[in-house]
Design a protein around this motif. Structure first.
Motif, short mmCIF file in Angstrom:
data_model
loop_
_atom_site.label_atom_id
_atom_site.label_comp_id
_atom_site.label_asym_id
_atom_site.label_seq_id
_atom_site.Cartn_x
_atom_site.Cartn_y
_atom_site.Cartn_z
N CYS A 117 24.38 80.18 28.99
CA CYS A 117 25.05 81.39 28.45
C CYS A 117 26.56 81.31 28.68
O CYS A 117 27.32 81.81 27.86
CB CYS A 117 24.49 82.67 29.05
N CYS A 118 26.98 80.69 29.80
CA CYS A 118 28.42 80.51 30.03
C CYS A 118 29.01 79.69 28.90
O CYS A 118 30.01 80.06 28.29
CB CYS A 118 28.65 79.76 31.35
N MET A 119 28.36 78.55 28.61
CA MET A 119 28.92 77.64 27.60
C MET A 119 28.87 78.26 26.21
O MET A 119 29.77 78.06 25.40
CB MET A 119 28.18 76.30 27.62
N ASP A 122 30.48 83.89 37.87
CA ASP A 122 31.01 82.56 38.10
C ASP A 122 30.81 81.83 36.79
O ASP A 122 29.77 81.96 36.19
CB ASP A 122 30.20 81.79 39.17
N ILE A 123 31.81 81.07 36.37
CA ILE A 123 31.60 80.26 35.16
C ILE A 123 30.97 78.95 35.62
O ILE A 123 31.52 78.24 36.45
CB ILE A 123 32.93 80.01 34.42
N ARG A 124 29.79 78.68 35.09
CA ARG A 124 29.09 77.46 35.51
C ARG A 124 29.19 76.43 34.39
O ARG A 124 28.33 76.34 33.53
CB ARG A 124 27.65 77.79 35.86
N ALA A 125 30.28 75.69 34.43
CA ALA A 125 30.54 74.70 33.39
C ALA A 125 30.26 73.32 33.97
O ALA A 125 31.16 72.52 34.14
CB ALA A 125 31.97 74.82 32.90
N SER A 126 29.01 73.07 34.32
CA SER A 126 28.70 71.79 34.96
C SER A 126 27.98 70.89 33.97
O SER A 126 26.80 71.03 33.72
CB SER A 126 27.82 72.02 36.18
N GLY A 127 28.72 70.00 33.39
CA GLY A 127 28.15 69.07 32.42
C GLY A 127 29.29 68.24 31.88
O GLY A 127 30.46 68.55 32.12
N LYS A 128 28.94 67.21 31.15
CA LYS A 128 29.98 66.32 30.64
C LYS A 128 30.88 67.07 29.65
O LYS A 128 30.37 67.67 28.70
CB LYS A 128 29.35 65.11 29.97
N TYR A 129 32.16 67.07 29.84
CA TYR A 129 33.19 67.72 29.04
C TYR A 129 33.15 69.25 29.09
O TYR A 129 33.87 69.91 28.37
CB TYR A 129 33.14 67.29 27.55
N GLU A 186 36.32 70.78 30.68
CA GLU A 186 37.45 70.61 29.75
C GLU A 186 37.38 71.66 28.64
O GLU A 186 38.37 72.22 28.22
CB GLU A 186 37.42 69.20 29.12
N TYR A 187 36.16 71.90 28.20
CA TYR A 187 35.93 72.87 27.13
C TYR A 187 36.33 74.27 27.58
O TYR A 187 36.98 75.03 26.86
CB TYR A 187 34.44 72.82 26.78
N TYR A 188 35.95 74.57 28.82
CA TYR A 188 36.28 75.86 29.43
C TYR A 188 37.80 76.01 29.53
O TYR A 188 38.37 77.03 29.14
CB TYR A 188 35.59 75.94 30.80
N THR A 189 38.45 74.97 30.03
CA THR A 189 39.90 75.01 30.18
C THR A 189 40.57 75.19 28.81
O THR A 189 41.52 75.97 28.68
CB THR A 189 40.40 73.69 30.83
#
Lengths: 450, 44
Positions: free
Chosen positions: A199-201, A225-232, A235-238
């Motif tokens: 859902c974060c992504m 908390d933004i859980r952006a744990s995965g390849k790229y 970077e996508y979040y940023t």
């Protein structure tokens, strides 16, 4: 999906349900119930019937954002592209029969049962979106509070608004948009688990998408908390932060509607900027990023699958870390969200694992079973059937001479024998006398010490 | 489990491994108590 339909070695059953499973690894017999579409397979999906149909129903694919005719194709890319009739809504006017050049409409179609013999089963039942209870965060109470999947449909080029971002109350383009994360997840009263960062992504993706199409949109994401744990992913979040999406670390508990404008008001405290104090904010549209939950039908399917279900409602694997693909029933493996929330990439990985786990079993052509299984002394058996009720693996059948253990399905747990009033069942290698000897020896040791 | 979480338990406890807690028959429990055990814990 098209490739699946075109592959000669794959038989695809759509609009069908698995209604019964019997047998064991290598020899499963599966009964599939094919629901009537009331349209023959010769339909070419031309949609002439849909244009003339006067009756309307709830559009499941667009989550009720727009109606659909009573004769419809479930969604634009459906495979196979066949029309079907919603008999609850059909008024049987017969206009579709006149409109159909292929004469494909058949009101007399019946439910069909098909039996297939398979060696292994992969369970890939997927997920559904958590439906917040009415009134929670204004869901189903205020027009401009929608869920993430509804937003997906609104943003889709083939959706109810052809991809135009509009809000439900007045059809105007929203300027101030708020995404609320963790709706129904990471919540002790709803679902404790995190939906694995999906859902974060999705919120990051949709906020970026909106920002691209409507650069003056003011987008805020309220998160825990933004859980952006995965390849790229990071970077996508940023990139979305650089694009101007605002991130607000807070927990929103209440939303109120401004009655004249149908705008929504919230009171928030940004926990990363506490000096700002409690602020009041107003938004035009609020999107609830709701949790991933197991498919709504998972429990009815499990009546025939008989797999273990973990406390979060997903199917349970043999071991969460060491054997996350196979289930405790040999020959049945899991793929994707049926086992737990996961992203598309992770689902594909597990699906590959599930397929190779099935392939490994089938190409070997032999399967080793444990010898620790129950045995019935038929002379003692009174045929009461208590063991059948207590067996979790469906491994006991009653015959005229007494109960009979299916050696392949039996997992050697012993729940049948501890419930047997006639003491007719024994567990190979773990007999009653073995335990009695252990108990006696232990207690004797204590006596000697005393 | 007791070992991995470093739980302390009295030295007078004797574990007997069973396949499944469902395997424990009432007669095994009665036998233990009848032969002098102070209690039986069925843990799974």
């Amino acid at each position: 999906m098209l490739d699946v339909a075109r592959n000669e070695k794959i038989r695809l059953f759509t609009y069908s349900e698995v209604s019964d499973i019997s047998g064991y690894i290598g020899n499963f017999s599966v009964e599939i119930t094919k629901k009537p579409r009331y349209v023959k397979d010769i339909c070419n999906g031309c949609s002439a019937c849909m244009d003339v149909c006067p009756a309307h129903g709830y559009n499941e694919f667009n989550l009720g954002l727009n109606p659909r005719p009573a004769i419809y194709i479930s969604f634009p890319q459906a495979v196979p592209s066949l029309a079907q009739i919603d008999m609850d809504k059909c008024i049987k006017c017969g206009l579709c029969i006149e409109a159909c050049e292929l004469e494909a409409i058949d009101f007399d179609q019946k439910t069909e049962k098909i039996n297939v013999e398979v060696g292994t089963i992969s369970v890939a039942t997927g997920w559904d979106e958590y439906i917040p209870e009415d009134g929670y965060l204004g869901y189903n109470k205020y027009d401009n509070v929608i869920t993430q999947l509804q937003l997906e449909r609104i943003l889709a080029p083939n959706g109810p608004t052809m991809g135009q971002l509009v809000r439900p109350s007045d059809g105007k383009e929203p300027k101030r948009i708020l995404f609320i994360q963790c709706v129904g997840s990471r919540d002790l009263n709803r679902n404790v688990y995190c939906s694995s960062g999906v859902c974060c992504m999705v919120s990051i993706k949709n906020s970026k998408l909106i920002k691209q199409h409507y650069p003056d949109a003011d987008i805020t994401v309220a998160y825990m908390d933004i859980r952006a744990s995965g390849k790229y992913y990071e970077e996508y979040y940023t990139a979305s932060r650089i694009a101007g999406v605002k991130y607000l670390r807070t927990n929103i508990s209440r939303i109120e509607e401004v009655s004249e404008t149908k705008n929504l008001k919230i009171l928030v405290q940004d926990t990363l900027r506490e000096s700002l104090g409690v602020q009041e904010m107003e938004f035009d549209l609020i999107i609830l990023s709701a949790a991933m939950i197991p498919n709504y039908d998972i429990l009815s399917l499990n009546k025939v699958l008989k797999l273990e279900v973990s406390p979060d409602g997903f199917f349970k694997e043999t071991h969460a870390r060491l054997e996350p693909i196979n289930t405790k029933i040999p020959g049945i493996s899991l793929a994707g969200v049926s086992q737990g929330p996961k992203s598309i990439a992770e689902s594909i990985m597990q699906a590959g694992g599930s397929a190779s786990s099935a392939g490994k079993l089938m190409t070997r052509k032999k399967y080793k079973i444990d010898l620790i299984i129950a045995e019935v002394d038929k002379e003692k058996c009174s045929k009461c059937g208590l063991c059948i009720l207590n067996c979790s693996y469906n491994a006991i059948n009653m015959t005229e001479d007494g109960a009979e253990v299916d050696e392949i399905n039996c997992r050697g747990c012993g729940s049948c024998l501890s419930n047997c009033p006639s003491e007719a069942i024994t567990l190979r290698y773990y007999r009653e006398s073995h335990y009695e000897a252990q108990i006696d020896a232990i207690l004797k040791e204590f006596e000697e010490v005393a | 489990m007791a070992g991995t979480i470093r739980a302390q338990y009295p030295t007078t406890i004797r574990p007997i491994r069973v396949n499944c807690t469902a395997r424990v028959t009432p007669s095994l429990i009665m036998r233990s108590i009848g032969n002098g055990a102070d209690g039986v814990l069925v843990i799974g």
